[in-house]
Write a protein that holds these residues in place. Sequence first.
Motif, mmCIF file in Angstrom:
data_model
loop_
_atom_site.group_PDB
_atom_site.id
_atom_site.type_symbol
_atom_site.label_atom_id
_atom_site.label_comp_id
_atom_site.label_asym_id
_atom_site.label_seq_id
_atom_site.Cartn_x
_atom_site.Cartn_y
_atom_site.Cartn_z
ATOM 1 N N ASP A 12 30.190 41.744 61.604
ATOM 2 C CA ASP A 12 31.222 41.246 60.696
ATOM 3 C C ASP A 12 31.296 39.717 60.745
ATOM 4 O OD1 ASP A 12 32.055 43.870 60.034
ATOM 5 O OD2 ASP A 12 33.303 43.952 61.823
ATOM 6 N N ALA A 13 31.275 39.177 61.965
ATOM 7 C CA ALA A 13 31.368 37.724 62.126
ATOM 8 C C ALA A 13 30.147 37.026 61.526
ATOM 9 C CB ALA A 13 31.511 37.371 63.604
ATOM 10 N N VAL A 14 28.961 37.625 61.714
ATOM 11 C CA VAL A 14 27.740 37.041 61.133
ATOM 12 C C VAL A 14 27.843 37.024 59.614
ATOM 13 C CG1 VAL A 14 25.267 37.386 60.788
ATOM 14 C CG2 VAL A 14 26.249 37.602 63.072
ATOM 15 N N VAL A 15 28.335 38.104 59.038
ATOM 16 C CA VAL A 15 28.479 38.173 57.580
ATOM 17 C C VAL A 15 29.424 37.088 57.073
ATOM 18 C CG1 VAL A 15 29.465 39.552 55.705
ATOM 19 C CG2 VAL A 15 27.881 40.595 57.312
ATOM 20 N N ILE A 16 30.533 36.877 57.765
ATOM 21 C CA ILE A 16 31.468 35.829 57.352
ATOM 22 C C ILE A 16 30.796 34.459 57.423
ATOM 23 C CG2 ILE A 16 33.569 34.594 58.044
ATOM 24 C CD1 ILE A 16 34.771 37.317 58.742
ATOM 25 N N GLY A 17 30.032 34.233 58.491
ATOM 26 C CA GLY A 17 29.313 32.970 58.597
ATOM 27 C C GLY A 17 28.289 32.791 57.490
ATOM 28 N N LEU A 18 27.543 33.851 57.183
ATOM 29 C CA LEU A 18 26.550 33.779 56.109
ATOM 30 C C LEU A 18 27.221 33.552 54.763
ATOM 31 C CD1 LEU A 18 24.080 36.663 57.083
ATOM 32 C CD2 LEU A 18 23.722 34.202 57.306
ATOM 33 N N GLY A 19 28.344 34.226 54.533
ATOM 34 C CA GLY A 19 29.056 34.038 53.277
ATOM 35 C C GLY A 19 29.531 32.613 53.098
ATOM 36 N N SER A 20 29.836 31.947 54.215
ATOM 37 C CA SER A 20 30.281 30.554 54.153
ATOM 38 C C SER A 20 29.124 29.599 53.934
ATOM 39 C CB SER A 20 30.993 30.183 55.465
ATOM 40 O OG SER A 20 32.049 31.061 55.740
ATOM 41 N N MET A 21 27.988 29.874 54.579
ATOM 42 C CA MET A 21 26.870 28.931 54.543
ATOM 43 C C MET A 21 25.917 29.182 53.374
ATOM 44 S SD MET A 21 25.933 28.336 58.575
ATOM 45 C CE MET A 21 26.190 30.005 59.163
ATOM 46 N N ILE A 22 25.546 30.459 53.156
ATOM 47 C CA ILE A 22 24.643 30.744 52.045
ATOM 48 C C ILE A 22 25.496 30.857 50.784
ATOM 49 C CG2 ILE A 22 22.838 32.265 51.168
ATOM 50 C CD1 ILE A 22 22.238 33.094 53.970
ATOM 51 N N GLY A 23 26.087 29.747 50.443
ATOM 52 C CA GLY A 23 26.993 29.708 49.311
ATOM 53 C C GLY A 23 26.531 28.712 48.276
ATOM 54 N N ALA A 24 27.487 28.109 47.615
ATOM 55 C CA ALA A 24 27.167 27.229 46.494
ATOM 56 C C ALA A 24 26.380 25.992 46.932
ATOM 57 C CB ALA A 24 28.448 26.810 45.790
ATOM 58 N N GLY A 25 26.438 25.642 48.228
ATOM 59 C CA GLY A 25 25.764 24.440 48.689
ATOM 60 C C GLY A 25 24.286 24.424 48.383
ATOM 61 N N ILE A 26 23.594 25.555 48.590
ATOM 62 C CA ILE A 26 22.152 25.596 48.365
ATOM 63 C C ILE A 26 21.827 25.446 46.879
ATOM 64 C CG2 ILE A 26 22.061 28.110 48.119
ATOM 65 C CD1 ILE A 26 19.446 25.803 49.789
ATOM 66 N N PHE A 27 22.766 25.785 46.000
ATOM 67 C CA PHE A 27 22.538 25.646 44.566
ATOM 68 C C PHE A 27 22.802 24.218 44.086
ATOM 69 C CE2 PHE A 27 23.228 30.138 45.137
ATOM 70 C CZ PHE A 27 22.352 30.729 44.246
ATOM 71 N N ALA A 28 23.594 23.464 44.846
ATOM 72 C CA ALA A 28 24.000 22.140 44.375
ATOM 73 C C ALA A 28 23.590 20.989 45.284
ATOM 74 C CB ALA A 28 25.526 22.118 44.182
#
Length: 423
Positions: free
Chosen positions: A22-38
């Motif tokens: 669960d904690a890994v998923v929350i971290g991934l949701g935060s990091m693999i987010g809009a940043g990589i697109f912008a």
Amino acid sequence: MSEPATAAGVPDELRRRLGVSDAVVIGLGSMIGAGIFAALAPAAHAAGSGLPIGLALAAVVAYCNATSSARLAARYPASGGTYVYGRERLGDFWGYLAGWGFVVGKTASCAAMALTVGSYAWPAQTHAVAVAAVVALTAVNYAGVRKSVRLTRVIVAVVLAVLAAVVVASLTSGTADAARLAVGSDAAAGGVLQSAGLLFFAFAGYARIATLGEEVRDPARTIPRAIPLALGITLVVYVVVAVAVLTVLGPKGLAEADAPLSEAVRAAGAGRLVPVVRAGAAVAALGSLLALILGVSRTTLAMARDRHLPHALAAVHPRFKVPHRAELLVGLVVAVLVALGDVRGAIGFSSFGVLVYYAIANASAFTLTSAEGRPARIISVVGLAGCLVLAFALPLFSVISGAAVLALGATAYGVRRFIVARG
């Protein structure tokens, strides 16, 4: 030093429901987010062909920060992240400064992410969609952290699928050229550092794992495992995506792209994927927004418990076991911000504030003893120095506005202490 802060004995305590996955998923949701697109385009504009070096530097600083944060979170498994660590290890003021920078800066980031959702999902109704997204995700968070994790799992899966499509389309196209990865004479040291500062924030989401420390089962085991796992997965994804996009667009083309991943698939001859990439960016921004609201509300809860913010915000819902007043306030403030105007161009201080936040985390970790799980001293030193260097390598406006916001918070702290002393 004081004993580790826990939820025990706190009337309004949160419920420990989250495991490692669960904690890994929350971290991934935060990091693999809009940043990589912008983030890739402005980073390429700053570093030119030195972009891969900037990404590597950002990853090193992120690793040091993640290691320090993980050890501190295991020692102090309470909501608030570096607000708690700074207070316990360095003193009340430093904890407050970290919390202030995080809450103010990340609230503005919430607004930016909401507007990103609107601009990708329905450009003609950007603000209306942004407000709707804030309301919907605030409701999800209000209903309990487990529901937030379920939604984040779906978001992460969708975003990873979209990124995989971008990578495959780029690397298998006839326009891909590995020579575009070469570092040339345009890679100046200052530009590379600035790109590292910009790219760092695509990694910064692992803080969300630490700020949820009071809702994690067996935090001494879970958090030190979850943070490096989430960071490692994210780093691999970012490296692969950056390499794929660079082989198609090159540093110059990437720097000039308004939507770099969309431009990459178009240049690769896969124009049919452009709508998919746009949808993926909107979903990614939703994931970042969801995690940001979680993190800001938990830090608000911790500061309200210590009366640095109104104590009424320290309430925890008796059924859902979430800081419902803090979440509602964060959601309201963000909704107002996105309704009033486009704040994406006015949040430079957020970047500066987050680096200061992690500088305080590294300084706090440096004070841990071996018995308390101290990381290698070199990790804390490199993390602290890296945060400060990257913070002051940011564009001048970001540095000035960030310093001004921190100074405002410090002034508020001083005034409160004076009033209490006179009290």
